[in-house]
Design a protein around this motif. Structure first.
Motif, PDB file in Angstrom:
ATOM      1  N   GLN B 164       0.717  -1.248   0.085  1.00  0.00           N
ATOM      2  CA  GLN B 164       0.243  -0.016   0.132  1.00  0.00           C
ATOM      3  C   GLN B 164       0.813   1.181  -0.118  1.00  0.00           C
ATOM      4  O   GLN B 164       0.699   2.203  -0.830  1.00  0.00           O
ATOM      5  N   PRO B 165       1.629   1.343   0.706  1.00  0.00           N
ATOM      6  CA  PRO B 165       2.534   2.833   0.848  1.00  0.00           C
ATOM      7  C   PRO B 165       3.480   3.198  -0.449  1.00  0.00           C
ATOM      8  O   PRO B 165       3.657   4.108  -0.849  1.00  0.00           O
ATOM      9  N   TYR B 166       3.627   1.980  -0.979  1.00  0.00           N
ATOM     10  CA  TYR B 166       4.408   2.338  -2.234  1.00  0.00           C
ATOM     11  C   TYR B 166       3.720   2.133  -3.494  1.00  0.00           C
ATOM     12  O   TYR B 166       4.054   2.944  -4.376  1.00  0.00           O
ATOM     13  N   THR B 167       2.541   1.590  -3.672  1.00  0.00           N
ATOM     14  CA  THR B 167       1.937   1.505  -4.740  1.00  0.00           C
ATOM     15  C   THR B 167       0.268   1.963  -4.680  1.00  0.00           C
ATOM     16  O   THR B 167      -0.275   2.028  -5.599  1.00  0.00           O
ATOM     17  N   ASN B 168      -0.054   2.570  -3.519  1.00  0.00           N
ATOM     18  CA  ASN B 168      -1.335   2.934  -3.334  1.00  0.00           C
ATOM     19  C   ASN B 168      -2.191   1.853  -3.218  1.00  0.00           C
ATOM     20  O   ASN B 168      -3.582   1.996  -3.405  1.00  0.00           O
ATOM     21  N   GLY B 169      -1.948   0.430  -3.117  1.00  0.00           N
ATOM     22  CA  GLY B 169      -2.804  -0.500  -3.020  1.00  0.00           C
ATOM     23  C   GLY B 169      -3.737  -0.673  -4.176  1.00  0.00           C
ATOM     24  O   GLY B 169      -3.730  -0.467  -5.262  1.00  0.00           O
ATOM     25  N   ALA B 170      -5.133  -0.881  -3.603  1.00  0.00           N
ATOM     26  CA  ALA B 170      -6.061  -1.185  -4.619  1.00  0.00           C
ATOM     27  C   ALA B 170      -6.548   0.093  -5.342  1.00  0.00           C
ATOM     28  O   ALA B 170      -7.137   0.098  -6.435  1.00  0.00           O
ATOM     29  N   ASN B 171      -6.334   1.342  -4.686  1.00  0.00           N
ATOM     30  CA  ASN B 171      -6.581   2.576  -5.325  1.00  0.00           C
ATOM     31  C   ASN B 171      -5.870   2.852  -6.726  1.00  0.00           C
ATOM     32  O   ASN B 171      -6.358   3.500  -7.556  1.00  0.00           O
ATOM     33  N   GLY B 172      -4.575   2.381  -6.583  1.00  0.00           N
ATOM     34  CA  GLY B 172      -3.685   2.647  -7.960  1.00  0.00           C
ATOM     35  C   GLY B 172      -3.224   4.019  -7.700  1.00  0.00           C
ATOM     36  O   GLY B 172      -3.506   4.797  -6.872  1.00  0.00           O
ATOM     37  N   ILE B 173      -2.561   4.230  -9.021  1.00  0.00           N
ATOM     38  CA  ILE B 173      -1.885   5.594  -9.142  1.00  0.00           C
ATOM     39  C   ILE B 173      -2.620   6.372 -10.191  1.00  0.00           C
ATOM     40  O   ILE B 173      -2.785   5.849 -11.363  1.00  0.00           O
ATOM     41  N   THR B 174      -3.025   7.567  -9.761  1.00  0.00           N
ATOM     42  CA  THR B 174      -3.459   8.409 -10.769  1.00  0.00           C
ATOM     43  C   THR B 174      -2.650   9.600 -11.083  1.00  0.00           C
ATOM     44  O   THR B 174      -2.823  10.703 -10.339  1.00  0.00           O
ATOM     45  N   PRO B 175      -1.629   9.517 -12.013  1.00  0.00           N
ATOM     46  CA  PRO B 175      -1.023  10.854 -12.126  1.00  0.00           C
ATOM     47  C   PRO B 175      -1.681  11.924 -12.404  1.00  0.00           C
ATOM     48  O   PRO B 175      -2.688  11.865 -13.527  1.00  0.00           O
ATOM     49  N   PRO B 176      -1.898  13.062 -11.976  1.00  0.00           N
ATOM     50  CA  PRO B 176      -2.731  14.321 -12.083  1.00  0.00           C
ATOM     51  C   PRO B 176      -2.568  15.070 -13.500  1.00  0.00           C
ATOM     52  O   PRO B 176      -3.468  15.586 -13.841  1.00  0.00           O
ATOM     53  N   GLN B 177      -1.166  14.687 -14.124  1.00  0.00           N
ATOM     54  CA  GLN B 177      -1.108  15.391 -15.652  1.00  0.00           C
ATOM     55  C   GLN B 177      -0.639  14.392 -16.640  1.00  0.00           C
ATOM     56  O   GLN B 177       0.036  13.418 -16.236  1.00  0.00           O
ATOM     57  N   PRO B 178      -0.865  14.861 -17.756  1.00  0.00           N
ATOM     58  CA  PRO B 178      -0.546  13.791 -18.776  1.00  0.00           C
ATOM     59  C   PRO B 178       1.045  13.938 -18.863  1.00  0.00           C
ATOM     60  O   PRO B 178       1.563  14.704 -18.372  1.00  0.00           O
ATOM     61  N   LEU B 179       1.469  12.739 -19.695  1.00  0.00           N
ATOM     62  CA  LEU B 179       2.982  12.557 -19.864  1.00  0.00           C
ATOM     63  C   LEU B 179       3.466  13.953 -20.584  1.00  0.00           C
ATOM     64  O   LEU B 179       2.901  14.456 -21.476  1.00  0.00           O
ATOM     65  N   THR B 180       4.486  14.529 -19.946  1.00  0.00           N
ATOM     66  CA  THR B 180       5.333  15.649 -21.012  1.00  0.00           C
ATOM     67  C   THR B 180       6.600  14.808 -21.501  1.00  0.00           C
ATOM     68  O   THR B 180       7.378  14.472 -20.592  1.00  0.00           O
ATOM     69  N   ILE B 181       6.729  15.099 -22.833  1.00  0.00           N
ATOM     70  CA  ILE B 181       7.800  14.555 -23.440  1.00  0.00           C
ATOM     71  C   ILE B 181       8.620  15.605 -24.098  1.00  0.00           C
ATOM     72  O   ILE B 181       7.954  16.372 -24.735  1.00  0.00           O
ATOM     73  N   LEU B 182       9.987  16.065 -23.846  1.00  0.00           N
ATOM     74  CA  LEU B 182      10.737  17.113 -24.488  1.00  0.00           C
ATOM     75  C   LEU B 182       9.852  18.399 -24.191  1.00  0.00           C
ATOM     76  O   LEU B 182       9.705  19.256 -25.118  1.00  0.00           O
ATOM     77  N   GLY B 183       9.390  18.798 -23.019  1.00  0.00           N
ATOM     78  CA  GLY B 183       8.846  19.961 -22.832  1.00  0.00           C
ATOM     79  C   GLY B 183       7.255  20.031 -23.100  1.00  0.00           C
ATOM     80  O   GLY B 183       6.819  20.852 -23.030  1.00  0.00           O
ATOM     81  N   THR B 184       6.738  19.396 -24.008  1.00  0.00           N
ATOM     82  CA  THR B 184       5.205  19.329 -24.523  1.00  0.00           C
ATOM     83  C   THR B 184       4.465  18.235 -24.173  1.00  0.00           C
ATOM     84  O   THR B 184       4.770  16.905 -24.067  1.00  0.00           O
ATOM     85  N   PRO B 185       3.386  18.518 -23.464  1.00  0.00           N
ATOM     86  CA  PRO B 185       2.446  17.426 -22.638  1.00  0.00           C
ATOM     87  C   PRO B 185       1.708  16.852 -23.888  1.00  0.00           C
ATOM     88  O   PRO B 185       1.450  17.254 -24.995  1.00  0.00           O
ATOM     89  N   LEU B 186       1.581  15.883 -23.643  1.00  0.00           N
ATOM     90  CA  LEU B 186       1.139  14.737 -24.617  1.00  0.00           C
ATOM     91  C   LEU B 186      -0.436  14.561 -24.373  1.00  0.00           C
ATOM     92  O   LEU B 186      -0.660  13.771 -23.219  1.00  0.00           O
ATOM     93  N   ASP B 187      -1.509  15.391 -24.889  1.00  0.00           N
ATOM     94  CA  ASP B 187      -2.694  15.159 -24.563  1.00  0.00           C
ATOM     95  C   ASP B 187      -3.444  14.052 -25.087  1.00  0.00           C
ATOM     96  O   ASP B 187      -3.451  13.310 -26.031  1.00  0.00           O
ATOM     97  N   PRO B 188      -3.796  13.267 -23.743  1.00  0.00           N
ATOM     98  CA  PRO B 188      -4.305  11.680 -24.221  1.00  0.00           C
ATOM     99  C   PRO B 188      -5.444  11.804 -25.022  1.00  0.00           C
ATOM    100  O   PRO B 188      -6.017  10.754 -25.641  1.00  0.00           O
TER     101      PRO B 188
END
Lengths: 294, 367
Positions: B164-188
């Protein structure tokens, strides 16, 4: 976490015996089906689930006492197994990977059918008041029902052993297991042996289910929790009755001891790693019959 | 000759398929729908990886969620760390909720996006190399390997749920922002992300297809046919099995990364046993011996699930299970096998019967 004194070690060993009996009871039908018929039955967990539901049905609609539900579940699930063997499995005997896939399909169908009929809400099995009490011997504390499970497991193992090694049918089964063609040429109806063995294995899963339905709640998905563990017992044991008894006992005790030192989930992970390493040294399992290339 | 085994015709079919999936954003303006179609690309990648491993290598892998899930976690950790700041805010919020006061060492490498994505791809592949090597060297094969991969998957599932402390258990991980590659965010929800997934799918499919036509591919198929004979011919069977298994793991890892880029979410559900079995069902119904068939199987089944299944999920699953049984019983090569039979019947009407052995030889060399 931490140290393990003598008292808690004995406690863990007793608990391990209980875990072992549960895993062995789940695995024994699977062992027979794999060992004799050579089918990897992925629907075994659903057979267990059907056993629990048939007990529930018989208990709540026909008022059958719990102790009679156990043999009744055997009959019901064995009949279902018989139908599945005749309708599907027998066409796939020479395609082991396909039996695995087909039985996965069967498991999905059974699970969804039960969900459509009974709904997804949990059901409960009622047991006599005596069974739901606890037994205290010195510092060892164990629920009476777990002792019932151990007794039933011992009974089932003894019964299966008697059937396979002391009866005419058992001799036919062993002959077919050793060499199907040779046995058939001596007048044994191999197809009938396979059919009855598959039904027997399914029925034993039904017995397991009627007991597990008391240990846990009865749900359409309850079978999946047991099936992986049952498979590990069968794989570790090598697919023989004796092998499964030893593998079940060993893995149950190890799980209980590891769990006493760490926690339940981590113990399971550790046990699994041990099994992988063990299989690396002995891929054929603990007590495998000498392999015949067919 | 059966048109189905004609290499040119096969490549033409793949070309049409690629053209269609690449053109999708030109016709779909609804960004939500585009995102959903992008996830189908991920399912396509997974079906491709199963087809390669099971269809061509003969290794039934019921634990493909291992690579998919591990990579998805790696990608989610990378994206999560992109939104953290080393000075002011170094620890993801869920860790604070689990009363961790320091970033675990496990998470440290994910400060760097490049290193994070590399790890997300390398760790699962390496895991497959080690696990495959252990299993195949011990000659665990067929149904037993399937069971062991399934057990490994459920072991990982429980351990991720438990940490749980490392993976947030059953809730999972929800990154708040999209992936940014080379300074540009990748709009999903944008076409660029769709094309990224689509491009990876096309590139990996072409690579896999070429691989199956190479000498390596032929040997892998020979191992599927009779491992013992290949061993007697002096080949290291375990090495070939490990290689194809790890390769399929790599493709599943790519799928895992794409998944998180598209949905910005990962949980133990990605390592659920039923999801990994669903992948096998896609390939089984579509036709495991055909890369394209497996991918189309994934599209059809997932499409059916989201458009028919929402209202009547249990009935849908019941039908799917029953259909899968029928396919296993009567159509071991899936729907692609049905096409093969159909085209075969067409060509055998015009051709003399003597050509049959050549057909069969072609069938073994190609698909």
């Amino acid at each position: 976490m931490g140290s393990l004194d003598l008292n808690s070690l004995i406690n863990a060993l007793v608990l391990g015996l209980s875990i072992a009996s549960i895993w062995l009871l789940a695995a024994i039908g699977l062992t027979i089906i794999y060992g004799v018929v050579g089918v990897i039955n992925m629907a075994h967990g659903e057979f267990i689930m059907l056993g629990a539901y048939s007990s529930y049905l018989l208990q709540s609609y026909f008022g059958l006492p719990f102790l009679l539900c156990i043999p009744a579940s055997f009959v019901v699930v064995a009949a279902i197994g018989l139908v599945i063997e005749r309708g599907l499995i027998r066409y796939l005997y020479n395609r082991p990977l396909d039996t695995l896939l087909a039985t996965w399909g069967v498991s999905i169908v059974l699970m969804q059918a039960v969900r459509l009929i009974f709904g997804s809400d949990p059901k409960y099995l009622a047991v006599p008041a005596l069974f739901s009490s606890n037994l205290q011997i010195g510092f060892i504390n164990l629920s009476v029902f777990r002792i019932v499970v151990m007794a039933v497991t011992a009974l089932v193992v003894a019964g299966t052993w008697f059937l396979f090694y002391r009866t005419r049918f058992g001799m036919q089964v062993r002959a077919v297991t050793q060499n199907k063609e040779m046995a058939a040429s001596f007048g044994i109806n191999a197809s009938r042996v396979y059919m009855l063995t598959f039904a027997l294995g399914a029925g034993l899963a039904g017995v397991a289910g009627s007991l597990f339905g008391v240990l846990n709640i009865v749900l359409p998905t309850m079978g999946t929790a047991y099936v992986v563990q049952a498979f590990l017992v069968v794989v570790t044991g090598g697919g023989t009755l004796l092998g499964s008894v030893f593998a079940g006992g060993l893995t149950g005790e190890l799980q209980s001891i590891f769990a006493a030192v760490t926690n339940d989930t981590f113990a399971r992970f550790l046990l699994f790693l041990l099994i992988v390493v063990f299989l690396w040294f002995r891929p054929q399992g603990l007590f495998a019959p000498r392999s015949v290339r067919r | 000759m059966n048109l189905y085994h004609n290499k040119l015709a096969q490549w033409a079919a793949y070309g049409v398929f690629f053209a269609i999936i690449a053109a999708v954003p030109l016709f779909v303006s609804d960004s939500f729908l585009l995102n959903q179609l992008g996830t189908y690309g991920v399912y396509g990648l997974l079906a491709l990886s199963i087809s390669l491993c099971w269809g061509f290598g003969g290794i039934l892998n019921l634990g493909q969620g291992i690579a998919f899930g591990l990579a998805a976690y790696g990608m989610a950790m990378t994206m999560q760390m992109q939104t953290q700041d080393p000075e002011s805010n170094p620890i993801p919020p869920f860790m604070l909720n689990n009363s961790l006061e320091q970033l675990p060492a496990l998470w440290e490498p994910f400060w760097s996006t490049g290193l994070g994505i590399t790890l997300a791809l390398v760790v699962p592949t390496l895991f497959y190399v080690i696990f495959g090597n252990l299993m195949f060297r011990a000659r665990v094969s067929g149904p037993f390997f399937a069971i062991m991969s399934l057990a490994m998957l459920s072991a990982l599932f429980t351990i991720i749920l438990d940490m749980q402390p490392y993976t947030n258990g059953a809730n999972g991980i929800t990154p708040p922002q999209p992936l940014t590659i080379l300074g540009t965010p990748l709009d999903p929800y944008g076409p660029a992300t769709y094309w990224l997934v689509c491009g990876l799918l096309i590139a990996l499919t072409v690579g896999a297809k070429l691989l199956t036509q190479s000498k390596f591919g032929l040997l892998v198929q020979a191992v599927r046919g009779d491992a013992e004979r290949v061993r007697f011919l002096g080949y290291n069977v375990a090495a070939y099995e490990t290689a194809i298994y790890a390769l399929s793991g790599f493709i599943a890892a790519v799928a895992g990364c794409c998944w998180v880029i598209l949905v910005q979410y990962v949980s133990p559900a990605q390592l659920d046993v039923s999801f990994s079995v669903t992948m096998v069902i896609w390939a089984g119904i579509g036709g495991r011996l055909s890369l394209l068939g497996s991918m189309l199987g994934a599209f059809i089944i997932q499409g059916g699930q989201s458009y028919l299944g929402d209202a009547l999920l249990s009935t849908w699953l019941l039908g799917l299970g029953a259909f899968f049984i029928i396919v296993v019983r009567f159509l071991p090569k899936g729907l692609a096998g049905l096409l093969e039979m159909g085209l075969g019947a067409l060509s055998s009407g015009r051709r003399p019967k003597q050509l049959e052995p050549a057909d069969r030889a072609n069938a073994m060399a190609g698909e």
